[in-house]
Motif scaffolding. Structure first.
Motif, PDB file in Angstrom:
ATOM      1  N   PHE A 310      -2.274  12.111  18.821  1.00 59.15           N
ATOM      2  CA  PHE A 310      -3.637  12.675  18.159  1.00 59.15           C
ATOM      3  C   PHE A 310      -3.748  12.877  16.742  1.00 59.15           C
ATOM      4  O   PHE A 310      -4.585  12.685  16.248  1.00 59.15           O
ATOM      5  CB  PHE A 310      -3.962  13.896  19.052  1.00 59.15           C
ATOM      6  CG  PHE A 310      -4.300  13.847  20.558  1.00 59.15           C
ATOM      7  CD1 PHE A 310      -5.085  12.570  21.074  1.00 59.15           C
ATOM      8  CD2 PHE A 310      -3.793  14.561  21.466  1.00 59.15           C
ATOM      9  CE1 PHE A 310      -5.289  12.339  22.189  1.00 59.15           C
ATOM     10  CE2 PHE A 310      -4.070  14.529  22.856  1.00 59.15           C
ATOM     11  CZ  PHE A 310      -4.626  13.238  23.298  1.00 59.15           C
ATOM     12  N   ALA A 311      -2.623  13.439  16.273  1.00 58.57           N
ATOM     13  CA  ALA A 311      -2.514  13.568  14.878  1.00 58.57           C
ATOM     14  C   ALA A 311      -2.517  12.298  13.955  1.00 58.57           C
ATOM     15  O   ALA A 311      -3.177  12.224  12.900  1.00 58.57           O
ATOM     16  CB  ALA A 311      -1.167  14.398  14.465  1.00 58.57           C
ATOM     17  N   ASP A 312      -1.826  11.325  14.405  1.00 61.58           N
ATOM     18  CA  ASP A 312      -2.135   9.875  13.881  1.00 61.58           C
ATOM     19  C   ASP A 312      -3.245   9.174  14.040  1.00 61.58           C
ATOM     20  O   ASP A 312      -3.850   8.690  13.127  1.00 61.58           O
ATOM     21  CB  ASP A 312      -1.108   9.019  14.615  1.00 61.58           C
ATOM     22  CG  ASP A 312       0.252   9.295  14.073  1.00 61.58           C
ATOM     23  OD1 ASP A 312       0.736  10.161  13.157  1.00 61.58           O
ATOM     24  OD2 ASP A 312       1.233   8.578  14.757  1.00 61.58           O
ATOM     25  N   ALA A 313      -4.160   9.643  15.053  1.00 68.91           N
ATOM     26  CA  ALA A 313      -5.486   8.995  15.340  1.00 68.91           C
ATOM     27  C   ALA A 313      -6.224   9.842  14.131  1.00 68.91           C
ATOM     28  O   ALA A 313      -7.173   9.343  13.594  1.00 68.91           O
ATOM     29  CB  ALA A 313      -6.084   9.214  16.555  1.00 68.91           C
ATOM     30  N   GLY A 314      -6.156  11.119  14.018  1.00 70.34           N
ATOM     31  CA  GLY A 314      -6.879  11.652  13.179  1.00 70.34           C
ATOM     32  C   GLY A 314      -6.778  11.411  11.669  1.00 70.34           C
ATOM     33  O   GLY A 314      -7.644  11.167  10.957  1.00 70.34           O
ATOM     34  N   MET A 315      -5.462  11.164  11.336  1.00 70.43           N
ATOM     35  CA  MET A 315      -5.069  10.849  10.000  1.00 70.43           C
ATOM     36  C   MET A 315      -5.793   9.258   9.478  1.00 70.43           C
ATOM     37  O   MET A 315      -6.222   8.866   8.609  1.00 70.43           O
ATOM     38  CB  MET A 315      -3.680  10.176   9.930  1.00 70.43           C
ATOM     39  CG  MET A 315      -2.784  11.659   9.979  1.00 70.43           C
ATOM     40  SD  MET A 315      -2.738  12.690   8.291  1.00 70.43           S
ATOM     41  CE  MET A 315      -2.065  11.429   7.314  1.00 70.43           C
ATOM     42  N   ALA A 316      -6.104   8.521  10.719  1.00 73.27           N
ATOM     43  CA  ALA A 316      -6.849   7.381  10.575  1.00 73.27           C
ATOM     44  C   ALA A 316      -8.313   7.394  10.630  1.00 73.27           C
ATOM     45  O   ALA A 316      -9.005   6.491  10.516  1.00 73.27           O
ATOM     46  CB  ALA A 316      -6.540   6.330  11.792  1.00 73.27           C
ATOM     47  N   GLY A 317      -8.721   8.692  11.108  1.00 70.36           N
ATOM     48  CA  GLY A 317     -10.055   9.073  10.873  1.00 70.36           C
ATOM     49  C   GLY A 317     -10.988   8.526  12.151  1.00 70.36           C
ATOM     50  O   GLY A 317     -12.059   8.098  12.216  1.00 70.36           O
ATOM     51  N   GLY A 350      -4.401  -0.584  14.538  1.00 74.90           N
ATOM     52  CA  GLY A 350      -3.454  -0.944  13.202  1.00 74.90           C
ATOM     53  C   GLY A 350      -2.828   0.410  12.828  1.00 74.90           C
ATOM     54  O   GLY A 350      -1.762   0.005  12.509  1.00 74.90           O
ATOM     55  N   ALA A 351      -3.415   1.389  12.737  1.00 79.80           N
ATOM     56  CA  ALA A 351      -2.951   2.714  12.461  1.00 79.80           C
ATOM     57  C   ALA A 351      -1.744   2.942  13.273  1.00 79.80           C
ATOM     58  O   ALA A 351      -0.648   3.274  12.505  1.00 79.80           O
ATOM     59  CB  ALA A 351      -3.695   3.858  12.282  1.00 79.80           C
ATOM     60  N   LEU A 352      -1.962   3.105  14.473  1.00 83.30           N
ATOM     61  CA  LEU A 352      -0.838   3.388  15.349  1.00 83.30           C
ATOM     62  C   LEU A 352       0.459   2.398  15.375  1.00 83.30           C
ATOM     63  O   LEU A 352       1.438   2.734  15.574  1.00 83.30           O
ATOM     64  CB  LEU A 352      -1.261   3.367  16.824  1.00 83.30           C
ATOM     65  CG  LEU A 352      -2.183   4.488  17.143  1.00 83.30           C
ATOM     66  CD1 LEU A 352      -2.799   4.428  18.446  1.00 83.30           C
ATOM     67  CD2 LEU A 352      -1.622   5.918  16.848  1.00 83.30           C
ATOM     68  N   ARG A 353       0.209   1.054  14.930  1.00 84.10           N
ATOM     69  CA  ARG A 353       1.187   0.231  15.094  1.00 84.10           C
ATOM     70  C   ARG A 353       1.991   0.478  13.606  1.00 84.10           C
ATOM     71  O   ARG A 353       3.256   0.363  13.650  1.00 84.10           O
ATOM     72  CB  ARG A 353       0.912  -1.335  14.985  1.00 84.10           C
ATOM     73  CG  ARG A 353       0.157  -1.730  16.230  1.00 84.10           C
ATOM     74  CD  ARG A 353       0.240  -3.142  16.320  1.00 84.10           C
ATOM     75  NE  ARG A 353      -0.144  -3.709  17.459  1.00 84.10           N
ATOM     76  CZ  ARG A 353      -1.504  -4.033  17.821  1.00 84.10           C
ATOM     77  NH1 ARG A 353      -2.239  -3.819  16.920  1.00 84.10           N
ATOM     78  NH2 ARG A 353      -1.531  -4.679  19.086  1.00 84.10           N
ATOM     79  N   GLU A 354       1.139   0.879  12.630  1.00 85.23           N
ATOM     80  CA  GLU A 354       1.935   1.094  11.369  1.00 85.23           C
ATOM     81  C   GLU A 354       2.964   2.531  11.244  1.00 85.23           C
ATOM     82  O   GLU A 354       3.807   2.361  10.738  1.00 85.23           O
ATOM     83  CB  GLU A 354       0.911   1.440  10.187  1.00 85.23           C
ATOM     84  CG  GLU A 354       0.332   0.067   9.651  1.00 85.23           C
ATOM     85  CD  GLU A 354      -0.610   0.509   8.740  1.00 85.23           C
ATOM     86  OE1 GLU A 354      -0.676   1.719   8.219  1.00 85.23           O
ATOM     87  OE2 GLU A 354      -1.605  -0.581   8.306  1.00 85.23           O
ATOM     88  N   ARG A 355       2.408   3.137  12.267  1.00 84.09           N
ATOM     89  CA  ARG A 355       3.135   4.357  12.497  1.00 84.09           C
ATOM     90  C   ARG A 355       4.326   4.485  13.691  1.00 84.09           C
ATOM     91  O   ARG A 355       4.873   5.336  13.998  1.00 84.09           O
ATOM     92  CB  ARG A 355       2.373   5.616  12.763  1.00 84.09           C
ATOM     93  CG  ARG A 355       1.552   6.192  11.518  1.00 84.09           C
ATOM     94  CD  ARG A 355       0.329   7.066  12.101  1.00 84.09           C
ATOM     95  NE  ARG A 355      -0.279   7.482  10.671  1.00 84.09           N
ATOM     96  CZ  ARG A 355      -1.143   6.953  10.195  1.00 84.09           C
ATOM     97  NH1 ARG A 355      -1.651   5.757  10.380  1.00 84.09           N
ATOM     98  NH2 ARG A 355      -1.750   7.398   9.029  1.00 84.09           N
ATOM     99  N   GLY A 356       4.548   3.089  14.085  1.00 87.78           N
ATOM    100  CA  GLY A 356       5.717   2.716  15.036  1.00 87.78           C
ATOM    101  C   GLY A 356       5.384   2.696  16.410  1.00 87.78           C
ATOM    102  O   GLY A 356       6.383   2.968  17.206  1.00 87.78           O
ATOM    103  N   TRP A 357       4.155   3.054  16.779  1.00 88.09           N
ATOM    104  CA  TRP A 357       3.744   3.165  18.464  1.00 88.09           C
ATOM    105  C   TRP A 357       3.732   1.836  19.015  1.00 88.09           C
ATOM    106  O   TRP A 357       3.364   0.706  18.192  1.00 88.09           O
ATOM    107  CB  TRP A 357       2.528   3.725  18.669  1.00 88.09           C
ATOM    108  CG  TRP A 357       2.527   5.326  18.019  1.00 88.09           C
ATOM    109  CD1 TRP A 357       2.110   5.865  16.865  1.00 88.09           C
ATOM    110  CD2 TRP A 357       2.995   6.325  18.897  1.00 88.09           C
ATOM    111  NE1 TRP A 357       2.091   7.201  17.000  1.00 88.09           N
ATOM    112  CE2 TRP A 357       2.701   7.583  18.050  1.00 88.09           C
ATOM    113  CE3 TRP A 357       3.710   6.453  19.984  1.00 88.09           C
ATOM    114  CZ2 TRP A 357       3.133   8.690  18.711  1.00 88.09           C
ATOM    115  CZ3 TRP A 357       3.957   7.843  20.592  1.00 88.09           C
ATOM    116  CH2 TRP A 357       3.850   8.906  19.596  1.00 88.09           C
ATOM    117  N   ALA A 358       4.426   1.635  20.167  1.00 86.38           N
ATOM    118  CA  ALA A 358       3.927   0.412  20.897  1.00 86.38           C
ATOM    119  C   ALA A 358       2.846   0.258  21.673  1.00 86.38           C
ATOM    120  O   ALA A 358       2.713   1.060  22.521  1.00 86.38           O
ATOM    121  CB  ALA A 358       5.451   0.115  21.613  1.00 86.38           C
ATOM    122  N   LEU A 359       1.879  -0.731  21.463  1.00 82.99           N
ATOM    123  CA  LEU A 359       0.741  -0.851  22.099  1.00 82.99           C
ATOM    124  C   LEU A 359       0.907  -1.837  23.182  1.00 82.99           C
ATOM    125  O   LEU A 359       1.532  -2.889  22.867  1.00 82.99           O
ATOM    126  CB  LEU A 359      -0.294  -1.077  21.162  1.00 82.99           C
ATOM    127  CG  LEU A 359      -0.942  -0.059  20.237  1.00 82.99           C
ATOM    128  CD1 LEU A 359       0.114   0.744  19.536  1.00 82.99           C
ATOM    129  CD2 LEU A 359      -2.181  -0.193  19.411  1.00 82.99           C
TER     130      LEU A 359
END
Length: 361
Positions: A310-317, A350-359
């Motif tokens: 959720f924090a990473d999603a928030g950072m991505a707006g 794209g933002a989640l992949r950049e932060r290392g999440w596996a989609l």
């Protein structure tokens, strides 16, 4: 509204009391079980002390079978300017009060369309009703002052007022609440004696269908006893659909091509009607349903994983409109499905992949 008396400190009564207390209303609490009222008071819902004089509004949060008697007692004692109940059925209590010969100008029926599978004051929250419909069922006799007190209560609870006729309300909740609960229970009952190997295969679909079957049976006996006719009528319609679907499935087993085609048509009919009904279910905040894109993220079952997403999603707006979690059978892992606006799906992925999440595609 400056003062209120909540009679019945279960989930609904305590949640309403918490919301009112948080907005500066002095709330008095009463319950047939004094310990439950003390628990609600300890949670910050108000005080279990008896009010010194009449309050502005009495809120009766008792089971449907006890609503009329509880209201009648409070009205005869003159403990408030206005009286309201939050029972899940409305026609029966009103008719009982009329039969008792009471002046109903100071009374209005209501039903907040919100709840949880858990009951009691410990399950209560001050935001339980936020954004949810709260039905009001005034009659021609209802004083404007009492209607305004009810609207003020709904506003304090941040719910959405909906005015309906009492009997129309009972037919509506039979359709959207009471009948689905029984159907959920019937599906869940198939699991009681199922083989363990089969139960271990349960996924999100069966969890969705059976979630509400976890509710307290005693509470639901009270609710269904107060609204049996409309629920029985709806179950009769469901039963007819079940019989037709069973016949169609049997036809699919036939070696005759014509019968198999009839079977396909019958099953397809109920599935398509289900599609047509499902799209009418309101979406977020009661608005028209909207189509969202799903961004599926693989996670380990470790503390802080959801908070990080959720924090990473928030950072991505990106605003997360809804979320679902599927837990992998026998593994400390799962799949988080994030529902977002279609235009935001690519940005979030794209933002989640950049932060290392596996989609998962």
């Amino acid at each position: 509204m400056r003062t209120a008396l909540v009679i019945g400190t279960g989930l609904i009564g305590t949640s309403a009391a918490l919301a009112l207390s948080q907005r500066g209303v002095v709330v008095h609490l009463a319950d047939h079980d004094p310990e439950q009222a003390r628990t609600a008071a300890a949670l910050g819902a108000g005080t279990d002390e008896v009010p010194e004089g009449p309050v502005d509004l009495v809120i009766v949060a008792a089971p449907p079978a006890h609503v009329a008697a509880t209201l009648a007692d409070a009205m005869r004692r003159g403990v408030a300017r206005g009286y309201l109940d939050v029972a899940s059925v409305k026609g029966g209590p009103r008719r009982e009060l009329e039969a008792l010969g009471l002046d109903l100008s100071a009374y209005i029926g209501s039903h907040p369309m919100s709840g949880r599978e858990k009951s009691g004051p410990l399950a209560a929250t001050g935001d339980l009703f936020e954004g949810r419909p709260w039905v009001l069922t005034p009659t021609r006799d209802t004083d404007t002052e009492v209607l305004n007190l009810a609207l003020e209560l709904v506003s304090h609870c941040r719910a959405v007022p909906v005015v309906m006729d009492a009997d129309a309300h009972d037919r509506a909740v039979a359709l959207v609440s009471h009948m689905p609960h029984l159907v959920s229970s019937m599906v869940a009952a198939r699991l009681e004696h199922a083989e363990e190997a089969a139960v271990r295969l349960c996924g999100q679909g069966i969890r969705d269908v059976t979630r509400i079957a976890a509710s307290d049976p005693r509470m639901w006996i009270d609710i269904l006893s107060a609204n049996p006719g409309p629920v029985a009528d709806l179950l009769a319609d469901v039963s007819a659909d079940l019989e037709e679907t069973v016949r169609a499935l049997r036809a699919l087993q036939s070696s005759d091509d014509a019968k198999r085609r009839e079977g396909v048509t019958g099953v397809e009919d109920v599935l398509r009607r289900g599609n047509a009904g499902q799209v009418r279910v309101p979406g977020k905040h009661g608005s028209a349903p909207r189509a969202y894109e799903v961004v599926a993220v693989l996670i380990d079952d470790q503390p802080g994983q959801l908070a990080r997403i959720f924090a990473d999603a928030g950072m991505a707006g990106v605003n997360i409109e809804d979320v679902r979690i599927e837990h992998a059978t026998g593994q400390q892992a799962g799949l988080v499905q994030l529902m977002v606006e279609p235009k935001a799906a690519g940005v979030l992925s794209g933002a989640l992949r950049e932060r290392g999440w596996a989609l998962r595609q």
